[in-house]
Design an enzyme around this catalytic site. Sequence first.
Site, mmCIF file in Angstrom:
data_model
loop_
_atom_site.group_PDB
_atom_site.id
_atom_site.type_symbol
_atom_site.label_atom_id
_atom_site.label_comp_id
_atom_site.label_asym_id
_atom_site.label_seq_id
_atom_site.Cartn_x
_atom_site.Cartn_y
_atom_site.Cartn_z
ATOM 1 N N MET A 30 0.855 -1.193 0.000
ATOM 2 C CA MET A 30 0.000 0.000 0.000
ATOM 3 C C MET A 30 0.892 1.245 0.000
ATOM 4 O O MET A 30 0.460 2.321 0.406
ATOM 5 C CB MET A 30 -0.941 -0.013 1.197
ATOM 6 C CG MET A 30 -1.902 -1.205 1.146
ATOM 7 S SD MET A 30 -3.448 -0.934 2.026
ATOM 8 C CE MET A 30 -2.861 -0.755 3.683
ATOM 9 N N ALA A 32 4.079 3.878 1.006
ATOM 10 C CA ALA A 32 4.793 4.324 2.212
ATOM 11 C C ALA A 32 5.850 3.276 2.552
ATOM 12 O O ALA A 32 5.910 2.743 3.663
ATOM 13 C CB ALA A 32 3.827 4.567 3.374
ATOM 14 N N HIS A 37 9.336 -3.629 3.145
ATOM 15 C CA HIS A 37 8.872 -3.836 1.755
ATOM 16 C C HIS A 37 10.058 -4.065 0.821
ATOM 17 O O HIS A 37 9.984 -4.858 -0.118
ATOM 18 C CB HIS A 37 8.133 -2.592 1.246
ATOM 19 C CG HIS A 37 6.906 -2.234 2.004
ATOM 20 N ND1 HIS A 37 6.828 -1.114 2.792
ATOM 21 C CD2 HIS A 37 5.700 -2.848 2.083
ATOM 22 C CE1 HIS A 37 5.624 -1.039 3.321
ATOM 23 N NE2 HIS A 37 4.924 -2.078 2.916
ATOM 24 N N LYS A 149 5.301 -9.561 9.804
ATOM 25 C CA LYS A 149 4.749 -8.654 10.813
ATOM 26 C C LYS A 149 3.228 -8.781 10.805
ATOM 27 O O LYS A 149 2.588 -8.809 11.839
ATOM 28 C CB LYS A 149 5.154 -7.203 10.556
ATOM 29 C CG LYS A 149 4.589 -6.269 11.622
ATOM 30 C CD LYS A 149 5.006 -4.853 11.428
ATOM 31 C CE LYS A 149 4.317 -4.188 10.286
ATOM 32 N NZ LYS A 149 2.856 -3.955 10.510
ATOM 33 N N ASP A 150 2.669 -8.877 9.592
ATOM 34 C CA ASP A 150 1.221 -9.058 9.453
ATOM 35 C C ASP A 150 0.934 -10.558 9.460
ATOM 36 O O ASP A 150 0.509 -11.145 8.469
ATOM 37 C CB ASP A 150 0.736 -8.396 8.167
ATOM 38 C CG ASP A 150 0.967 -6.903 8.209
ATOM 39 O OD1 ASP A 150 0.442 -6.260 9.115
ATOM 40 O OD2 ASP A 150 1.720 -6.386 7.359
ATOM 41 N N GLN A 153 -2.509 -11.806 8.602
ATOM 42 C CA GLN A 153 -2.786 -11.568 7.175
ATOM 43 C C GLN A 153 -2.198 -12.704 6.323
ATOM 44 O O GLN A 153 -2.827 -13.182 5.382
ATOM 45 C CB GLN A 153 -2.191 -10.224 6.754
ATOM 46 C CG GLN A 153 -2.211 -9.981 5.251
ATOM 47 C CD GLN A 153 -1.870 -8.563 4.871
ATOM 48 O OE1 GLN A 153 -2.728 -7.702 4.893
ATOM 49 N NE2 GLN A 153 -0.627 -8.302 4.511
HETATM 50 O O1 PAF Z 1 -0.058 -5.621 3.879
HETATM 51 C C1 PAF Z 1 -0.477 -4.727 3.120
HETATM 52 O O2 PAF Z 1 0.176 -3.732 2.849
HETATM 53 C C2 PAF Z 1 -1.869 -4.875 2.503
HETATM 54 O O3 PAF Z 1 -2.751 -5.465 3.389
HETATM 55 C C3 PAF Z 1 -1.865 -5.615 1.152
HETATM 56 C C4 PAF Z 1 -1.428 -7.063 1.318
HETATM 57 C C5 PAF Z 1 -0.960 -4.902 0.178
HETATM 58 C C6 PAF Z 1 -3.275 -5.635 0.567
HETATM 59 O O4 PAF Z 1 -3.758 -4.351 0.375
#
Ligand code: PAF
Length: 279
Positions: A30, A32, A37, A149-150, A153
Amino acid sequence: METVKLVADIKAKISKFKDEGKTIGFVPTMGALHKGHLSLTEASVKNNDITVVSIFVNPTQFNNPNDLSTYPRTLEADLEQLSHYNPDLIFIPEVSEIYPEPDTRKFDFGLLDRVMEGKNRPGHFNGVAQVVSKLFDIVNPDNAYFGQKDFQQVAVIKQMTQDLKLNVNIVSCPIIREKDGLAMSSRNLLLSEEQRKNACKISETLFKARNLAAELSVHELKDWVIKEINKNSYLSVEYFEIVNDTSLEEIKDWKELNNKVGCITVQVGKIRLIDNITF
Ligand code: PAF
């Protein structure tokens, strides 16, 4: 590195790469961007012929409109940082490209979506599944990279990939931390100087907790972590759970034979920070 805005254009480019027998690595973000990343991008570039990074602030995963409007957007700096890692395509679609019509799909992830982040941010993982499934359909990756970290998710995305029978390998990469231990997050940019200084207490406490696990019961350790962090007036624990790292079922006893992970969300002023640690 080429930036692409339209779904039709990126699909055409990827289809050409696929015809040439090239493997596609995908890093959905997303924006930033931070070193977390960039480490995903680095892993993808190393292990695939072609790397696609997407930058798209997905509205359907924000259950709080204020959180969506204040989410940091730093496109120019993102592109500058990415240029040092040699991804091939940067996909930066408008909302109307991804959602020409509202996405009304409802996913059922069972317990994975009912605990922790799922419980505290209703609809969040449904929105994540909507966008990630759409992006997978567009990018058609062999490998897709997500940060640990997520943690929840990643569990949800693995389940989604299985449920939808998608042929994508989900690669989960280690948490990247600041020097003082704070897990890197785009939301760290929103912290004031004082909040930022105090936020490292979260990881500091998790690291201590890992050592204390030999002495305390699961219940005692959970209480200790929550009290320890809440002693800091800048921080307020939303939850700290110790769960089975695959089913996300609550762990009651250290003797249980499965991998255990402690997941935490802490409110720092108006900002929610998440982190986790394996036991
Ligand atoms: O982890 C993130 O930045 C978001 O949840 C993702 C996986 C890009 C989906 O929008």
